[in-house]
Design an enzyme around this catalytic site. Structure first.
Site, mmCIF file in Angstrom:
data_model
loop_
_atom_site.group_PDB
_atom_site.id
_atom_site.type_symbol
_atom_site.label_atom_id
_atom_site.label_comp_id
_atom_site.label_asym_id
_atom_site.label_seq_id
_atom_site.Cartn_x
_atom_site.Cartn_y
_atom_site.Cartn_z
ATOM 1 N N GLY A 185 1.464 29.512 30.332
ATOM 2 C CA GLY A 185 0.893 28.400 31.097
ATOM 3 C C GLY A 185 -0.141 28.836 32.123
ATOM 4 N N VAL A 186 -0.046 28.228 33.287
ATOM 5 C CA VAL A 186 -0.977 28.502 34.380
ATOM 6 C C VAL A 186 -0.953 29.991 34.750
ATOM 7 C CG1 VAL A 186 -1.354 28.088 36.846
ATOM 8 C CG2 VAL A 186 -0.742 26.202 35.373
ATOM 9 N N ASP A 187 0.250 30.517 34.836
ATOM 10 C CA ASP A 187 0.455 31.902 35.235
ATOM 11 C C ASP A 187 -0.295 32.858 34.299
ATOM 12 O OD1 ASP A 187 1.612 33.753 36.840
ATOM 13 O OD2 ASP A 187 3.651 33.507 36.096
ATOM 14 N N ASP A 223 -9.378 23.041 34.268
ATOM 15 C CA ASP A 223 -8.652 24.303 34.156
ATOM 16 C C ASP A 223 -8.575 24.908 35.562
ATOM 17 O OD1 ASP A 223 -7.958 27.000 33.799
ATOM 18 O OD2 ASP A 223 -8.920 27.068 31.835
ATOM 19 N N ILE A 224 -7.388 25.214 35.997
ATOM 20 C CA ILE A 224 -7.205 25.726 37.365
ATOM 21 C C ILE A 224 -8.011 27.006 37.600
ATOM 22 C CG2 ILE A 224 -5.088 27.086 36.889
ATOM 23 C CD1 ILE A 224 -5.452 24.919 39.977
ATOM 24 N N SER A 258 5.623 23.108 38.016
ATOM 25 C CA SER A 258 6.937 22.812 37.407
ATOM 26 C C SER A 258 6.894 21.828 36.242
ATOM 27 C CB SER A 258 7.957 22.290 38.441
ATOM 28 O OG SER A 258 8.458 23.347 39.225
ATOM 29 N N THR A 259 5.744 21.265 35.916
ATOM 30 C CA THR A 259 5.734 20.215 34.879
ATOM 31 C C THR A 259 5.501 20.749 33.470
ATOM 32 O OG1 THR A 259 3.371 19.717 35.044
ATOM 33 C CG2 THR A 259 4.835 18.543 36.550
ATOM 34 N N GLY A 260 5.390 22.079 33.333
ATOM 35 C CA GLY A 260 5.241 22.667 31.997
ATOM 36 C C GLY A 260 6.579 23.223 31.538
ATOM 37 N N TYR A 273 8.925 24.419 33.136
ATOM 38 C CA TYR A 273 10.049 24.098 34.011
ATOM 39 C C TYR A 273 10.523 22.645 33.900
ATOM 40 C CZ TYR A 273 10.196 28.670 36.401
ATOM 41 O OH TYR A 273 10.359 29.999 36.696
HETATM 42 P P1 ADP Z 1 5.858 25.676 35.242
HETATM 43 O O1 ADP Z 1 6.563 26.897 34.670
HETATM 44 O O2 ADP Z 1 5.870 25.653 36.753
HETATM 45 O O3 ADP Z 1 6.330 24.406 34.614
HETATM 46 P P2 ADP Z 1 3.458 25.821 33.574
HETATM 47 O O4 ADP Z 1 2.336 26.790 33.741
HETATM 48 O O5 ADP Z 1 4.310 25.953 32.351
HETATM 49 O O6 ADP Z 1 4.312 25.913 34.913
HETATM 50 O O7 ADP Z 1 2.881 24.347 33.601
HETATM 51 C C1 ADP Z 1 2.520 23.626 34.761
HETATM 52 C C2 ADP Z 1 1.439 22.613 34.410
HETATM 53 O O8 ADP Z 1 0.184 23.266 34.311
HETATM 54 C C3 ADP Z 1 1.628 21.898 33.068
HETATM 55 O O9 ADP Z 1 1.328 20.523 33.281
HETATM 56 C C4 ADP Z 1 0.581 22.536 32.170
HETATM 57 O O10 ADP Z 1 0.100 21.621 31.205
HETATM 58 C C5 ADP Z 1 -0.514 22.851 33.149
HETATM 59 N N1 ADP Z 1 -1.442 23.935 32.781
HETATM 60 C C6 ADP Z 1 -1.304 24.924 31.870
HETATM 61 N N2 ADP Z 1 -2.391 25.729 31.867
HETATM 62 C C7 ADP Z 1 -3.244 25.235 32.815
HETATM 63 C C8 ADP Z 1 -4.539 25.608 33.292
HETATM 64 N N3 ADP Z 1 -5.196 26.656 32.801
HETATM 65 N N4 ADP Z 1 -5.095 24.865 34.278
HETATM 66 C C9 ADP Z 1 -4.440 23.803 34.806
HETATM 67 N N5 ADP Z 1 -3.222 23.400 34.404
HETATM 68 C C10 ADP Z 1 -2.633 24.104 33.414
#
Ligand code: ADP
Length: 192
Positions: free
Chosen positions: A40-42, A18-19, A129-131, A133
């Site tokens: 997602g990450v944000d 987890d980031i 970008s892999t979620g 986007y």
């Molecule tokens: P984007 O909008 O740039 O595609 P996302 O947040 O939707 O960003 O996803 C980017 C990547 O991060 C995806 O592969 C997703 O599975 C992954 N992800 C989502 N949550 C976390 C987290 N807490 N820690 C690490 N990676 C995550």
């Protein structure tokens, strides 16, 4: 699950995790142009980091407007173990003919350069970008690794640790063979 490789004094790492939990100087957020959070990450970064990060994002947008694709800006990390969060806006995948590959590479190189400017010696990236986007993970993995090499070789960067954090075992299985393939062509040493 982890792989690591020493490339010219920089450790490249691939981990499943987890980031928000990474104990590094800088974690990178896959942000939206508004910098106002999302899923997602944000979402995870703002939820765990607390309101301070969003407040700083608001100030940045008030000063310079929304972020462009590939731009990177820096804030503190609130309650997270990292010292800073770098927010970068990845490209939306449209099938590769719209400059998305270069745009994604710039997310990485701009984030690395900004981290270095702020004295960071370690940085962790999600798979930008892999979620939502929609960027294909295998392609994104090549780009992410290439950017770290470019940063070292052409920009003469000197960060000790570049960590790529994937969020599922399935994503690890996609990224790991690419990590091995790319690092095999580099002159360095594979640790695990
Ligand atoms: P984007 O909008 O740039 O595609 P996302 O947040 O939707 O960003 O996803 C980017 C990547 O991060 C995806 O592969 C997703 O599975 C992954 N992800 C989502 N949550 C976390 C987290 N807490 N820690 C690490 N990676 C995550």
């Amino acid at each position: 699950m982890k792989k690591s490789f020493l490339y010219k004094n920089t450790t490249l790492e691939l981990v499943l995790g987890d980031i928000t939990e990474q104990q590094v100087d800088v974690i990178v957020n896959a942000a939206k142009p508004s910098l106002m959070g999302g899923g997602g990450v944000d979402g995870a970064i703002h939820q765990k980091g607390g309101p301070e990060i969003l407040e700083e994002c608001r100030e940045i947008v008030a000063q310079q407007g929304e972020c462009n694709v590939s731009e990177a800006v820096i804030t503190s990390a609130g309650n997270l173990p990292a010292k800073h969060v770098i927010h970068t806006v990845g490209p939306v995948w449209k099938g590769s003919n719209y400059g998305e590959n270069v745009a994604l590479e710039r997310c990485y190189t701009n984030s690395l350069a900004l981290a270095q400017e702020h004295g960071a010696s370690s940085i962790a990236f999600p798979a930008i970008s892999t979620g939502s986007y929609g960027f294909p993970l295998d392609r994104a993995a090549y780009i992410a690794l290439r950017a770290a090499m470019l940063f070292k070789d052409e920009l003469k960067g000197h960060i000790d640790l570049v960590r790529y954090v994937v969020f599922s075992e399935q994503d690890f299985e996609v990224f790991a063979p690419i990590f091995e393939e790319v690092t095999m062509t580099m002159s360095g040493s594979l640790d695990s």
